[in-house]
Scaffold this active site. Structure first.
Site, short mmCIF file in Angstrom:
data_model
loop_
_atom_site.label_atom_id
_atom_site.label_comp_id
_atom_site.label_asym_id
_atom_site.label_seq_id
_atom_site.Cartn_x
_atom_site.Cartn_y
_atom_site.Cartn_z
CG ASP A 37 6.12 -26.30 14.59
OD1 ASP A 37 7.29 -25.55 14.76
OD2 ASP A 37 5.13 -26.23 12.94
CE LYS B 34 3.36 -25.97 10.67
NZ LYS B 34 2.80 -26.54 11.66
CE LYS C 14 6.13 -27.96 10.18
NZ LYS C 14 6.15 -28.54 11.62
#
Length: 223
Positions: free
Chosen positions: A89, A152, A181
């Site tokens: 991430d 995300k 996400k």
């Protein structure tokens, strides 16, 4: 597919100790979470503990500010994968996005995607709480153009977390083929269901156990 299968079970506090990481991993095994998300220093330990399971090892790149150099982010990615990470991430360069330097932002993301070389999923954290809607859309488009697997919402270390409105906007922007996400402030099953109904396909949360058990999330962490 259950709610647990969509959760990245997360522990990213800088003072998280080995016993807490061990507990996180055991909980992930018990509840079959999608992954454990840990700081890079814990990747090798997590990978060893999760060997033989289908639970992914997720870590963070350029975290939490996104202000590392592109070269540093690429190195972090390669190092994490070498130590067993299967998902990363990364945080975008937020200032570059706000300055309108889209080519730089895309290249920064692409460097991580190329460093992952199909060995790890790449999720791109855009830190929605710091962006206008136009900037959120632009960040999502750049992530898609760079070859990312997910966009995300948040690090959980800034001024806000995931909102239903942001998830819906991100889903609309990236279309059906890229993951979205939601992370930051998700503490209950109802929170998760709201995010999923607006287009989220993965949830980042430190309150995973209370979410899936139906208990009220008492974890005060923002992720």
């Amino acid at each position: 597919m259950t709610i647990a299968n969509l959760i990245d079970h997360t522990a990213l506090k800088p003072h998280t100790q080995k016993s807490e990481i061990k507990k996180l991993i055991e909980e992930a095994k018990a509840y079959q979470f999608a992954s454990v998300c840990v700081n890079p220093t814990w990747v090798e330990f997590a990978a060893e503990e999760l060997k033989g399971t289908e639970i992914d090892v997720c870590t963070v790149i350029g975290f939490p500010l996104g202000a590392n150099t592109t070269e540093t982010k690429a190195f972090e990615t390669k190092d994490a994968i070498a130590k067993g990470a299967t998902e990363v991430d990364m945080v975008i360069n937020i200032a570059a996005l706000k300055d309108g330097n889209d080519d730089f932002v895309e290249a920064d993301i692409r460097a991580v995607v190329e460093a992952a070389k199909g060995k790890a999923l790449v999720k791109v954290i855009i830190e929605t709480c710091l962006l206008t809607d136009e900037e959120k859309e632009r960040a999502c488009r750049l992530a898609v153009a760079a070859g990312a697997d997910f966009v995300k919402t948040s690090t959980g270390f800034s001024t806000g977390g995931a909102t239903a409105e942001d998830i819906a906007l991100m889903r609309k922007t990236v279309g059906p083929d890229i993951g979205v996400k939601a992370s930051g402030g998700i503490r209950t099953k109802e929170d998760v269901e709201t995010m999923i109904s607006n287009g989220a396909t993965r949830i980042g949360a430190s309150a995973g156990v209370s979410i899936v058990s139906g208990a009220e999330g008492k974890n005060e962490d923002n992720y």
